[in-house]
Scaffold this motif. Structure first.
Motif, PDB file in Angstrom:
ATOM      1  N   VAL A  76       0.749  -1.114  -0.091  1.00  0.00           N
ATOM      2  CA  VAL A  76      -0.076  -0.024  -0.100  1.00  0.00           C
ATOM      3  C   VAL A  76       1.088   1.118  -0.005  1.00  0.00           C
ATOM      4  O   VAL A  76       2.087   1.167   0.481  1.00  0.00           O
ATOM      5  N   TYR A  77       0.145   2.349  -0.443  1.00  0.00           N
ATOM      6  CA  TYR A  77       1.146   3.591  -0.586  1.00  0.00           C
ATOM      7  C   TYR A  77       0.754   4.502   0.421  1.00  0.00           C
ATOM      8  O   TYR A  77       1.294   5.389   0.909  1.00  0.00           O
ATOM      9  N   PHE A  78      -0.366   4.441   1.179  1.00  0.00           N
ATOM     10  CA  PHE A  78      -0.757   5.269   2.232  1.00  0.00           C
ATOM     11  C   PHE A  78      -1.765   4.552   3.166  1.00  0.00           C
ATOM     12  O   PHE A  78      -2.346   3.621   2.881  1.00  0.00           O
ATOM     13  N   ILE A  79      -1.835   5.191   4.550  1.00  0.00           N
ATOM     14  CA  ILE A  79      -2.829   4.426   5.577  1.00  0.00           C
ATOM     15  C   ILE A  79      -3.986   5.500   5.731  1.00  0.00           C
ATOM     16  O   ILE A  79      -3.708   6.589   6.054  1.00  0.00           O
ATOM     17  N   VAL A  80      -5.208   4.855   5.821  1.00  0.00           N
ATOM     18  CA  VAL A  80      -6.153   5.944   6.320  1.00  0.00           C
ATOM     19  C   VAL A  80      -6.768   5.217   7.819  1.00  0.00           C
ATOM     20  O   VAL A  80      -7.097   4.086   7.993  1.00  0.00           O
ATOM     21  N   ALA A  81      -6.364   5.913   8.791  1.00  0.00           N
ATOM     22  CA  ALA A  81      -6.717   5.544  10.049  1.00  0.00           C
ATOM     23  C   ALA A  81      -8.121   6.166  10.537  1.00  0.00           C
ATOM     24  O   ALA A  81      -8.195   7.192  10.562  1.00  0.00           O
ATOM     25  N   ILE A  82      -8.820   5.009  10.926  1.00  0.00           N
ATOM     26  CA  ILE A  82     -10.050   5.506  11.273  1.00  0.00           C
ATOM     27  C   ILE A  82     -10.656   5.120  12.609  1.00  0.00           C
ATOM     28  O   ILE A  82     -10.601   3.747  12.632  1.00  0.00           O
ATOM     29  N   GLY A  83     -10.856   5.995  13.591  1.00  0.00           N
ATOM     30  CA  GLY A  83     -11.503   5.707  14.676  1.00  0.00           C
ATOM     31  C   GLY A  83     -10.937   6.423  15.862  1.00  0.00           C
ATOM     32  O   GLY A  83     -10.752   7.703  15.605  1.00  0.00           O
ATOM     33  N   GLY A  84     -10.720   5.946  17.096  1.00  0.00           N
ATOM     34  CA  GLY A  84     -10.359   6.808  18.370  1.00  0.00           C
ATOM     35  C   GLY A  84      -9.109   6.471  18.119  1.00  0.00           C
ATOM     36  O   GLY A  84      -8.500   6.326  17.230  1.00  0.00           O
ATOM     37  N   GLY A  85      -8.425   6.945  19.499  1.00  0.00           N
ATOM     38  CA  GLY A  85      -6.998   7.103  19.615  1.00  0.00           C
ATOM     39  C   GLY A  85      -6.371   5.628  19.314  1.00  0.00           C
ATOM     40  O   GLY A  85      -5.312   5.819  18.843  1.00  0.00           O
ATOM     41  N   SER A  86      -6.845   4.604  19.589  1.00  0.00           N
ATOM     42  CA  SER A  86      -6.356   3.220  19.379  1.00  0.00           C
ATOM     43  C   SER A  86      -6.103   3.115  17.971  1.00  0.00           C
ATOM     44  O   SER A  86      -4.802   2.811  17.684  1.00  0.00           O
ATOM     45  N   PRO A  87      -6.945   2.909  17.164  1.00  0.00           N
ATOM     46  CA  PRO A  87      -6.560   2.863  15.730  1.00  0.00           C
ATOM     47  C   PRO A  87      -5.740   3.996  15.122  1.00  0.00           C
ATOM     48  O   PRO A  87      -4.819   3.652  14.400  1.00  0.00           O
ATOM     49  N   MET A  88      -5.937   5.150  15.367  1.00  0.00           N
ATOM     50  CA  MET A  88      -4.968   6.151  14.774  1.00  0.00           C
ATOM     51  C   MET A  88      -3.693   5.924  15.546  1.00  0.00           C
ATOM     52  O   MET A  88      -2.492   6.080  14.455  1.00  0.00           O
ATOM     53  N   ASP A  89      -3.504   5.789  16.690  1.00  0.00           N
ATOM     54  CA  ASP A  89      -2.068   5.404  17.068  1.00  0.00           C
ATOM     55  C   ASP A  89      -1.521   4.246  16.703  1.00  0.00           C
ATOM     56  O   ASP A  89      -0.292   4.321  16.466  1.00  0.00           O
ATOM     57  N   ALA A  90      -2.116   3.206  16.584  1.00  0.00           N
ATOM     58  CA  ALA A  90      -1.577   2.063  16.112  1.00  0.00           C
ATOM     59  C   ALA A  90      -1.118   2.151  14.540  1.00  0.00           C
ATOM     60  O   ALA A  90      -0.172   1.600  13.924  1.00  0.00           O
ATOM     61  N   ALA A  91      -1.900   2.857  13.881  1.00  0.00           N
ATOM     62  CA  ALA A  91      -1.904   2.885  12.447  1.00  0.00           C
ATOM     63  C   ALA A  91      -0.573   3.998  12.319  1.00  0.00           C
ATOM     64  O   ALA A  91       0.289   3.733  11.129  1.00  0.00           O
ATOM     65  N   LYS A  92      -0.286   4.812  12.795  1.00  0.00           N
ATOM     66  CA  LYS A  92       0.879   5.783  12.955  1.00  0.00           C
ATOM     67  C   LYS A  92       2.221   4.584  13.348  1.00  0.00           C
ATOM     68  O   LYS A  92       3.200   4.939  12.408  1.00  0.00           O
ATOM     69  N   ALA A  93       2.316   3.920  14.197  1.00  0.00           N
ATOM     70  CA  ALA A  93       3.293   2.875  14.195  1.00  0.00           C
ATOM     71  C   ALA A  93       3.428   2.037  13.230  1.00  0.00           C
ATOM     72  O   ALA A  93       4.469   1.825  12.497  1.00  0.00           O
ATOM     73  N   MET A  94       2.250   1.680  12.561  1.00  0.00           N
ATOM     74  CA  MET A  94       2.372   0.738  11.452  1.00  0.00           C
ATOM     75  C   MET A  94       3.079   1.541  10.169  1.00  0.00           C
ATOM     76  O   MET A  94       3.836   0.802   9.480  1.00  0.00           O
ATOM     77  N   ALA A  95       2.483   2.720  10.028  1.00  0.00           N
ATOM     78  CA  ALA A  95       3.163   3.456   9.096  1.00  0.00           C
ATOM     79  C   ALA A  95       4.951   3.658   9.051  1.00  0.00           C
ATOM     80  O   ALA A  95       5.386   3.564   8.002  1.00  0.00           O
ATOM     81  N   LEU A  96       5.250   3.655  10.183  1.00  0.00           N
ATOM     82  CA  LEU A  96       6.571   3.671  10.613  1.00  0.00           C
ATOM     83  C   LEU A  96       7.263   2.357  10.112  1.00  0.00           C
ATOM     84  O   LEU A  96       8.408   2.264   9.702  1.00  0.00           O
ATOM     85  N   LEU A  97       6.668   1.353  10.720  1.00  0.00           N
ATOM     86  CA  LEU A  97       7.193   0.040  10.722  1.00  0.00           C
ATOM     87  C   LEU A  97       7.082  -0.603   9.182  1.00  0.00           C
ATOM     88  O   LEU A  97       8.188  -1.356   8.977  1.00  0.00           O
ATOM     89  N   ALA A  98       6.294   0.022   8.438  1.00  0.00           N
ATOM     90  CA  ALA A  98       6.081  -0.520   7.202  1.00  0.00           C
ATOM     91  C   ALA A  98       7.225  -0.155   6.428  1.00  0.00           C
ATOM     92  O   ALA A  98       7.767  -0.638   5.132  1.00  0.00           O
ATOM     93  N   LYS A  99       8.032   0.942   6.746  1.00  0.00           N
ATOM     94  CA  LYS A  99       8.736   1.642   5.731  1.00  0.00           C
ATOM     95  C   LYS A  99      10.298   1.707   6.531  1.00  0.00           C
ATOM     96  O   LYS A  99      11.356   2.036   6.026  1.00  0.00           O
ATOM     97  N   GLN A 100      10.480   1.339   7.690  1.00  0.00           N
ATOM     98  CA  GLN A 100      11.740   1.130   8.486  1.00  0.00           C
ATOM     99  C   GLN A 100      11.796   0.108   9.263  1.00  0.00           C
ATOM    100  O   GLN A 100      10.843  -0.282   9.943  1.00  0.00           O
ATOM    101  N   ASP A 101      12.992  -0.654   9.247  1.00  0.00           N
ATOM    102  CA  ASP A 101      13.025  -1.725  10.091  1.00  0.00           C
ATOM    103  C   ASP A 101      13.600  -1.422  11.587  1.00  0.00           C
ATOM    104  O   ASP A 101      14.836  -0.845  11.780  1.00  0.00           O
ATOM    105  N   ILE A 102      12.703  -1.714  12.267  1.00  0.00           N
ATOM    106  CA  ILE A 102      13.067  -1.184  13.678  1.00  0.00           C
ATOM    107  C   ILE A 102      12.600  -2.321  14.644  1.00  0.00           C
ATOM    108  O   ILE A 102      11.818  -2.742  14.682  1.00  0.00           O
ATOM    109  N   GLN A 103      13.599  -2.659  15.449  1.00  0.00           N
ATOM    110  CA  GLN A 103      13.170  -3.853  16.707  1.00  0.00           C
ATOM    111  C   GLN A 103      12.368  -3.327  17.693  1.00  0.00           C
ATOM    112  O   GLN A 103      12.739  -2.036  18.118  1.00  0.00           O
ATOM    113  N   PRO A 104      11.536  -3.963  18.215  1.00  0.00           N
ATOM    114  CA  PRO A 104      11.001  -3.575  19.324  1.00  0.00           C
ATOM    115  C   PRO A 104      11.607  -2.787  20.401  1.00  0.00           C
ATOM    116  O   PRO A 104      10.935  -1.698  20.761  1.00  0.00           O
TER     117      PRO A 104
END
Lengths: 377, 377
Positions: free
Chosen positions: B88-116
């Motif tokens: 995918v080229y972009f993320i649409v985060a829909i919901g309260g803080g939980s989906p939006m915050d999770a989506a941001k981390a996904m957007a980061l981790l989809a493009k960068q290899d970061i260990q937990p």
């Protein structure tokens, strides 16, 4: 609740913020072009601070210091050629509205081939040189707007390039560069900023966000007003001390954030002719017309004017008129022919046609000019 | 006047703003990932509107609807893998803080290899999937912040990823998706937003810009408060009408703009333990502690609290306490052992250590918990 809000510029505010954040420059590349006017950036220390920051970061630079007041389209093209010839990666705009607005057009023209006749058509690609803005007057707010306002000799007025790509990436807001600014310039620019905030509240694009910023901006103007009145009375620039300078710098930046959302209204549309044809300073031109336009608005939307007066801490429009009159002094001489010509131009301008909550008729614009310049009807 | 301001998200606010501005999606690419929770985005119409807009623009999409409340690090990695697998080229985060915050981390981790173990270290490259945020609750303000707050089971608390690249590119703020939100959720999220604005004013990073936004946000909370009090008394969700929903949505967005500048303070630092160990809703947890912290601040900085009370239209902290108590009802049972444990965790948190104008001691944190939960000293 229908509105759009966007102001992506990263703002650093505070004394010595340029040198303290010199690492910021590094992110934009290894060679910069400084864009400024002939002399003030050299005298007020801003150019020195920028160069110190660039040197700290090992960034090469060239200087384009030929921006005049009310810069022309030609000046923008000349600067863009200079940027291309010197292969710079970003632009540092230092000064009042003139160098900042010229620099934005240069940043655009250095990356995109646009003919003069297409420059104001609103159709641009994404490419632009990044812009870092260092305001040295407190008026224009150009450090946080997407506008580049140039003198358009073809249309005999000022014309705006408006494009999100022109928002500076970074603004460094440090009031210390204003310390030597003459009383008249200080007042004219401050009145310009005030006009931005007031007009923002009178724009059809106003929102709760822009209104909150506008009211805060107006409060900073009010805080600085007594010192400005004293200074204009005595001519003593030292009355405009560091606190006053800071208040005005914040007033102007907040007002810039406002017009980035709202654009300007009838006041600016009318004021441009005063500047173009009568060489009346831009901020002063707005100030001479501001209360007149508020009086027109008051007739149909009294609560709007009441909200502005509340932010000013005033209850009557006449108080505001008196304050502006004290700050701006004796008005220039205008003829009735001037008025007719200027009114016709103003009602055709987008800021009146498309942006006013209360759209004045040509007769009303005429009457506002007459009133502002004490002409008999 | 020393501060930094940055909030680059482009906000579209208003009824049906998603479909009305569907062309905005087009600029981000031909395939999107929707990130949301199990069901609410389907019920409240937000997912439908996003899909309508995407289909209007001929944009392909996949749906990741597995975000739980208080999303975990594992959820973020799972979503990032899903994004990569689906190119995918972009993320649409829909919901309260939980989906939006999770989506941001996904957007980061989809493009960068970061260990937990490195996920919260603040060191990231520039690459990230663009995020479009669609809030469906009025609380978190995540649509206009650079934060992704995840449940960190290793540290037994919530931990923030904070990075400018996580600011959503666009936020669509439409209160209509809140119309069916239960009374309790509405109040808890609204109190979270209020806490953001109040804490913003109590943060060492507050500025005239963030304070102006915070005060405006607080005024919108106050506007909606009578309806919330009536709704909590009667349990009648229809009392939370369209106007109330709009006011709360604006309150939350403005408050998000505030914490994007200021971060949060002692209240959030303390509240996280209530959520992690006692499963008390995040906003409610903050609300139970907010007036207690204001009482601590009042001892040394009474004018700060007076400024907040003025924005609330109140003169005494006890009035504010009474309002929160009415909205939040009976408090949960906490033991003294809980308090000791939670206090030790709170004083070590960055939000207390580095961000409070008035930094509470461990004893004061203890006392705030005791007071809030009616425990004897």
């Amino acid at each position: 609740m229908n509105y759009k809000y966007h102001m992506p510029t990263k703002v650093f505010s505070g004394k010595n913020c340029i040198v303290a954040n010199s690492d910021v420059f590094k992110t934009f590349g290894s060679k910069a072009m400084l864009v400024t006017g002939r002399s003030s950036a050299k005298k007020n220390g801003s150019q020195h601070d920028v160069i110190t920051a660039l040197e700290q970061q090992g960034i090469d630079y060239v200087v384009f210091d030929k921006v005049m007041a009310n810069p022309t389209i030609e000046c923008a093209y000349e600067g863009a050629e200079f940027a291309k010839a010197n292969q710079v990666y970003f632009i540092v705009a230092i000064g009042g509205g003139s160098p900042m607005d010229a620099a934005k057009a240069m940043a655009l023209l250095a990356k995109q081939d646009i003919q003069p006749e297409d420059l104001f058509n609103g159709q641009y690609a994404e490419d632009v040189l990044p812009i870092i803005a260092v305001p040295t007057t407190a008026g224009t707010g150009s450090e946080v707007t997407q506008y580049s306002i140039l003198t358009n000799n073809l249309l005999e007025t000022k014309t705006s390039i408006a494009a999100d790509i022109l928002f500076p990436k970074v603004a460094f807001v440090d009031a210390k560069y204003m310390s030597g600014l003459p009383v008249t310039t200080t007042i004219n620019t401050a009145v310009d900023a005030l006009s931005h905030s007031v007009e923002g509240m009178l724009s059809i694009r106003s929102s709760l966000v822009s209104d909150a910023l506008a009211k805060e901006s107006i409060r900073y103007f009010v805080k600085a007003a007594p010192a400005m009145c004293d200074a204009v009375g005595s001519g003593d620039v030292s009355l405009l001390d560091e606190t006053v300078r800071q208040d005005l710098m914040q007033c102007a930046m907040l007002a810039g954030m406002v017009i980035a959302q709202t654009g300007t209204t009838a006041v600016h549309a009318m004021g441009y002719s005063l500047t173009y044809f009568k060489d009346i300073d831009h901020g002063r031109a707005n100030g001479l017309l501001l209360a007149e336009y508020m009086a027109v608005v008051q007739e149909s939307e009294p609560q709007l004017v009441a909200e502005i007066l509340a932010a000013l801490g005033m209850s009557e429009l006449s108080e505001f008129k008196a304050l502006l009159s004290k700050l701006l002094g004796e008005v220039e001489v205008l003829t009735k022919d001037d008025v007719v010509k200027f009114s016709a131009k103003a009602v055709a301008a987008p800021a009146i046609k498309g942006n006013c909550k209360v759209k004045p008729t040509e007769d009303e614009v005429n009457a506002m000019f007459m009133q502002a310049f004490n002409l008999a009807f």
